[in-house]
Write a protein that holds these residues in place. Structure first.
Motif, PDB file in Angstrom:
ATOM      1  N   HIS A 140       0.831  -1.197   0.000  1.00  0.00           N
ATOM      2  CA  HIS A 140       0.000   0.000   0.000  1.00  0.00           C
ATOM      3  C   HIS A 140       0.868   1.251   0.000  1.00  0.00           C
ATOM      4  CE1 HIS A 140      -3.364   2.649   0.752  1.00  0.00           C
ATOM      5  NE2 HIS A 140      -2.745   3.132   1.824  1.00  0.00           N
ATOM      6  N   ARG A 141       1.898   1.263   0.830  1.00  0.00           N
ATOM      7  CA  ARG A 141       2.785   2.428   0.886  1.00  0.00           C
ATOM      8  C   ARG A 141       3.558   2.591  -0.419  1.00  0.00           C
ATOM      9  NH1 ARG A 141       6.181   2.876   6.311  1.00  0.00           N
ATOM     10  NH2 ARG A 141       6.385   4.998   5.500  1.00  0.00           N
ATOM     11  N   ALA A 142       3.797   1.494  -1.118  1.00  0.00           N
ATOM     12  CA  ALA A 142       4.502   1.549  -2.399  1.00  0.00           C
ATOM     13  C   ALA A 142       3.569   1.859  -3.562  1.00  0.00           C
ATOM     14  CB  ALA A 142       5.217   0.218  -2.660  1.00  0.00           C
ATOM     15  N   ARG A 143       2.291   2.091  -3.265  1.00  0.00           N
ATOM     16  CA  ARG A 143       1.270   2.393  -4.275  1.00  0.00           C
ATOM     17  C   ARG A 143       1.133   1.241  -5.279  1.00  0.00           C
ATOM     18  NH1 ARG A 143       4.127   7.235  -4.533  1.00  0.00           N
ATOM     19  NH2 ARG A 143       4.485   7.012  -6.789  1.00  0.00           N
ATOM     20  N   MET A 144       1.044   0.021  -4.735  1.00  0.00           N
ATOM     21  CA  MET A 144       0.943  -1.174  -5.565  1.00  0.00           C
ATOM     22  C   MET A 144      -0.329  -1.966  -5.278  1.00  0.00           C
ATOM     23  SD  MET A 144       4.941  -2.430  -5.487  1.00  0.00           S
ATOM     24  CE  MET A 144       4.668  -3.757  -6.673  1.00  0.00           C
ATOM     25  N   ASP A 145      -1.359  -1.291  -4.773  1.00  0.00           N
ATOM     26  CA  ASP A 145      -2.601  -1.986  -4.437  1.00  0.00           C
ATOM     27  C   ASP A 145      -3.275  -2.604  -5.657  1.00  0.00           C
ATOM     28  OD1 ASP A 145      -2.521  -1.463  -1.681  1.00  0.00           O
ATOM     29  OD2 ASP A 145      -3.383   0.525  -1.966  1.00  0.00           O
ATOM     30  N   ASP A 146      -3.086  -1.993  -6.847  1.00  0.00           N
ATOM     31  CA  ASP A 146      -3.774  -2.486  -8.039  1.00  0.00           C
ATOM     32  C   ASP A 146      -2.949  -3.494  -8.829  1.00  0.00           C
ATOM     33  OD1 ASP A 146      -1.836  -0.766  -9.017  1.00  0.00           O
ATOM     34  OD2 ASP A 146      -3.132   0.103 -10.567  1.00  0.00           O
ATOM     35  N   THR A 147      -1.847  -3.956  -8.256  1.00  0.00           N
ATOM     36  CA  THR A 147      -1.004  -4.930  -8.950  1.00  0.00           C
ATOM     37  C   THR A 147      -1.381  -6.354  -8.546  1.00  0.00           C
ATOM     38  OG1 THR A 147       0.696  -4.946  -7.216  1.00  0.00           O
ATOM     39  CG2 THR A 147       0.909  -3.284  -8.962  1.00  0.00           C
ATOM     40  N   ARG A 148      -0.936  -7.287  -9.342  1.00  0.00           N
ATOM     41  CA  ARG A 148      -1.197  -8.690  -9.035  1.00  0.00           C
ATOM     42  C   ARG A 148      -0.583  -9.089  -7.694  1.00  0.00           C
ATOM     43  NH1 ARG A 148       1.246 -13.725 -12.556  1.00  0.00           N
ATOM     44  NH2 ARG A 148       0.521 -15.426 -11.209  1.00  0.00           N
ATOM     45  N   VAL A 149       0.666  -8.677  -7.463  1.00  0.00           N
ATOM     46  CA  VAL A 149       1.308  -9.028  -6.199  1.00  0.00           C
ATOM     47  C   VAL A 149       0.674  -8.288  -5.036  1.00  0.00           C
ATOM     48  CG1 VAL A 149       3.142  -7.266  -6.350  1.00  0.00           C
ATOM     49  CG2 VAL A 149       3.546  -9.378  -5.058  1.00  0.00           C
ATOM     50  N   GLY A 150       0.163  -7.085  -5.296  1.00  0.00           N
ATOM     51  CA  GLY A 150      -0.499  -6.341  -4.235  1.00  0.00           C
ATOM     52  C   GLY A 150      -1.797  -6.972  -3.784  1.00  0.00           C
ATOM     53  N   GLN A 151      -2.450  -7.707  -4.700  1.00  0.00           N
ATOM     54  CA  GLN A 151      -3.754  -8.281  -4.391  1.00  0.00           C
ATOM     55  C   GLN A 151      -3.705  -9.768  -4.039  1.00  0.00           C
ATOM     56  OE1 GLN A 151      -6.664  -7.371  -7.425  1.00  0.00           O
ATOM     57  NE2 GLN A 151      -6.233  -5.176  -7.366  1.00  0.00           N
ATOM     58  N   GLN A 152      -2.580 -10.416  -4.327  1.00  0.00           N
ATOM     59  CA  GLN A 152      -2.524 -11.856  -4.093  1.00  0.00           C
ATOM     60  C   GLN A 152      -2.405 -12.189  -2.600  1.00  0.00           C
ATOM     61  OE1 GLN A 152       1.167 -12.922  -6.134  1.00  0.00           O
ATOM     62  NE2 GLN A 152       2.266 -13.044  -4.205  1.00  0.00           N
ATOM     63  N   GLU A 153      -2.682 -13.433  -2.274  1.00  0.00           N
ATOM     64  CA  GLU A 153      -2.499 -13.909  -0.900  1.00  0.00           C
ATOM     65  C   GLU A 153      -1.020 -13.871  -0.552  1.00  0.00           C
ATOM     66  OE1 GLU A 153      -3.396 -17.884   1.841  1.00  0.00           O
ATOM     67  OE2 GLU A 153      -4.137 -17.760  -0.221  1.00  0.00           O
ATOM     68  N   LYS A 154      -0.724 -13.406   0.655  1.00  0.00           N
ATOM     69  CA  LYS A 154       0.670 -13.213   1.051  1.00  0.00           C
ATOM     70  C   LYS A 154       0.983 -13.956   2.342  1.00  0.00           C
ATOM     71  CE  LYS A 154       0.413  -8.551  -0.888  1.00  0.00           C
ATOM     72  NZ  LYS A 154      -1.034  -8.652  -1.139  1.00  0.00           N
ATOM     73  N   ASP A 155       2.256 -14.025   2.657  1.00  0.00           N
ATOM     74  CA  ASP A 155       2.696 -14.713   3.867  1.00  0.00           C
ATOM     75  C   ASP A 155       2.329 -13.906   5.109  1.00  0.00           C
ATOM     76  OD1 ASP A 155       3.870 -16.855   2.474  1.00  0.00           O
ATOM     77  OD2 ASP A 155       5.718 -15.718   2.167  1.00  0.00           O
ATOM     78  N   ASP A 156       2.108 -14.624   6.198  1.00  0.00           N
ATOM     79  CA  ASP A 156       1.802 -14.018   7.486  1.00  0.00           C
ATOM     80  C   ASP A 156       3.088 -13.438   8.075  1.00  0.00           C
ATOM     81  OD1 ASP A 156       1.272 -13.503  10.206  1.00  0.00           O
ATOM     82  OD2 ASP A 156      -0.139 -15.158  10.347  1.00  0.00           O
ATOM     83  N   PRO A 157       3.110 -12.142   8.438  1.00  0.00           N
ATOM     84  CA  PRO A 157       4.337 -11.560   8.982  1.00  0.00           C
ATOM     85  C   PRO A 157       4.826 -12.239  10.255  1.00  0.00           C
ATOM     86  CG  PRO A 157       2.490 -10.064   9.273  1.00  0.00           C
ATOM     87  CD  PRO A 157       2.030 -11.144   8.349  1.00  0.00           C
ATOM     88  N   ALA A 158       3.910 -12.810  11.031  1.00  0.00           N
ATOM     89  CA  ALA A 158       4.325 -13.527  12.235  1.00  0.00           C
ATOM     90  C   ALA A 158       5.139 -14.763  11.878  1.00  0.00           C
ATOM     91  CB  ALA A 158       3.108 -13.918  13.070  1.00  0.00           C
ATOM     92  N   ASP A 159       4.731 -15.457  10.809  1.00  0.00           N
ATOM     93  CA  ASP A 159       5.475 -16.635  10.366  1.00  0.00           C
ATOM     94  C   ASP A 159       6.841 -16.244   9.804  1.00  0.00           C
ATOM     95  OD1 ASP A 159       3.294 -18.206  11.058  1.00  0.00           O
ATOM     96  OD2 ASP A 159       2.475 -18.232   9.025  1.00  0.00           O
ATOM     97  N   VAL A 160       6.872 -15.143   9.050  1.00  0.00           N
ATOM     98  CA  VAL A 160       8.142 -14.671   8.486  1.00  0.00           C
ATOM     99  C   VAL A 160       9.102 -14.277   9.606  1.00  0.00           C
ATOM    100  CG1 VAL A 160       9.229 -12.935   7.020  1.00  0.00           C
ATOM    101  CG2 VAL A 160       7.009 -13.903   6.371  1.00  0.00           C
ATOM    102  N   ALA A 161       8.581 -13.555  10.581  1.00  0.00           N
ATOM    103  CA  ALA A 161       9.422 -13.129  11.696  1.00  0.00           C
ATOM    104  C   ALA A 161       9.969 -14.337  12.462  1.00  0.00           C
ATOM    105  CB  ALA A 161       8.629 -12.220  12.633  1.00  0.00           C
ATOM    106  N   ARG A 162       9.146 -15.326  12.672  1.00  0.00           N
ATOM    107  CA  ARG A 162       9.597 -16.537  13.371  1.00  0.00           C
ATOM    108  C   ARG A 162      10.713 -17.220  12.605  1.00  0.00           C
ATOM    109  NH1 ARG A 162      10.507 -18.600  18.028  1.00  0.00           N
ATOM    110  NH2 ARG A 162       8.413 -17.955  18.741  1.00  0.00           N
ATOM    111  N   THR A 163      10.601 -17.284  11.279  1.00  0.00           N
ATOM    112  CA  THR A 163      11.660 -17.870  10.465  1.00  0.00           C
ATOM    113  C   THR A 163      12.974 -17.116  10.659  1.00  0.00           C
ATOM    114  OG1 THR A 163      10.140 -18.716   8.773  1.00  0.00           O
ATOM    115  CG2 THR A 163      12.412 -18.328   8.088  1.00  0.00           C
TER     116      THR A 163
END
Length: 251
Positions: A180-203
């Motif tokens: 959102h801050r990168a102004r990419m809300d209308d992109t495919r990657v902006g709208q796709q399902e993404k990883d949970d930040p809690a899981d990423v942080a744990r890794t």
């Protein structure tokens, strides 16, 4: 005295989750970000500061108050979507100053302190974005390619300092405010399902605590990283275009 950690980019997303993990592990915390903090847990001091500037990093270092830094999570970063020619100079420079210049200055100052006593842990948030040409996100991917390479080099330079762990966390698309801050809300990657930040942080947390050099979070991201090393850059640039081109989320 409790161990002491600095975590940047800690008001939201991966940084906020890293802060919760550090607090649960008993660290005193100095948390920095360029956006306001809410619901801070544990023994934490917060600092709202612009880490794209030397002055902002100096303000963070001054807030340490002479304490020994046991852990640094250098997680602050900014993205920027759209075509390079459509971006304002101030915008892409801020991405470089945050992701590269400010990060390097902070790392140099903290690692000097750690090297003097041969003890400390550092986690740097890179990205699998650094493995491919970032069409419509060119400056951001370039900064992450730099960071991924830079940390590898510094780790090698400091290999005789066996009491210091330097780990690179390389996530893929993560459910944070980044797009959102990168102004990419209308992109495919902006709208796709993404990883949970809690899981990423744990890794990342498990990797730095166990002394790993680097870690890519998630099986899908590992496959993407592996493919980027064997496919021609022309192909990976086109793949990235399909994810990041403005309006691709509507196709």
């Amino acid at each position: 005295m409790a161990r002491f950690a600095i975590i940047t980019g800690a008001s939201t997303g991966i940084g906020r989750e890293l802060a919760q993990l550090a607090a649960a592990d008993g660290y005193d915390l100095l948390l920095a970000a360029d956006t306001p903090f809410t619901d801070v847990s544990g023994n934490a001091k917060t600092l709202e500061v612009d880490l794209s500037t030397f002055e902002g990093v100096d303000q963070l270092l001054d807030a340490v108050g002479g304490r020994q830094i046991d852990l640094l999570c250098a997680n602050a970063g900014h993205g920027l979507g759209h075509a390079f020619l459509d971006q304002e100079v101030a915008e892409w420079r801020h991405v470089i100053d945050t992701n590269v210049t400010g990060t390097l200055y902070l790392l140099q100052e903290v690692l000097r302190q750690m090297a003097a006593r041969n003890r400390g842990k550092v986690l740097v948030t890179g990205s699998i974005a650094g493995f491919m040409p970032g069409s419509f996100q060119a400056v951001y991917n370039g900064t992450k390619a730099f960071i991924d390479s830079f940390v590898d080099a510094v780790r090698n330079e400091m290999k005789e300092k066996d009491g210091i762990t330097i780990t690179t966390l390389m996530p893929g698309a993560t459910e944070t405010e980044f797009f959102h801050r990168a102004r990419m809300d209308d992109t495919r990657v902006g709208q796709q399902e993404k990883d949970d930040p809690a899981d990423v942080a744990r890794t990342g947390w498990d990797a730095v605590m166990s002394g790993k050099a680097d870690v890519v979070h998630g099986f899908r991201n590992k496959l993407q990283a592996a493919a980027s090393h064997v496919l021609p850059e022309k192909v990976t640039a086109e793949m990235h275009r399909g994810m990041a081109e403005p309006g691709s989320g509507r196709q």
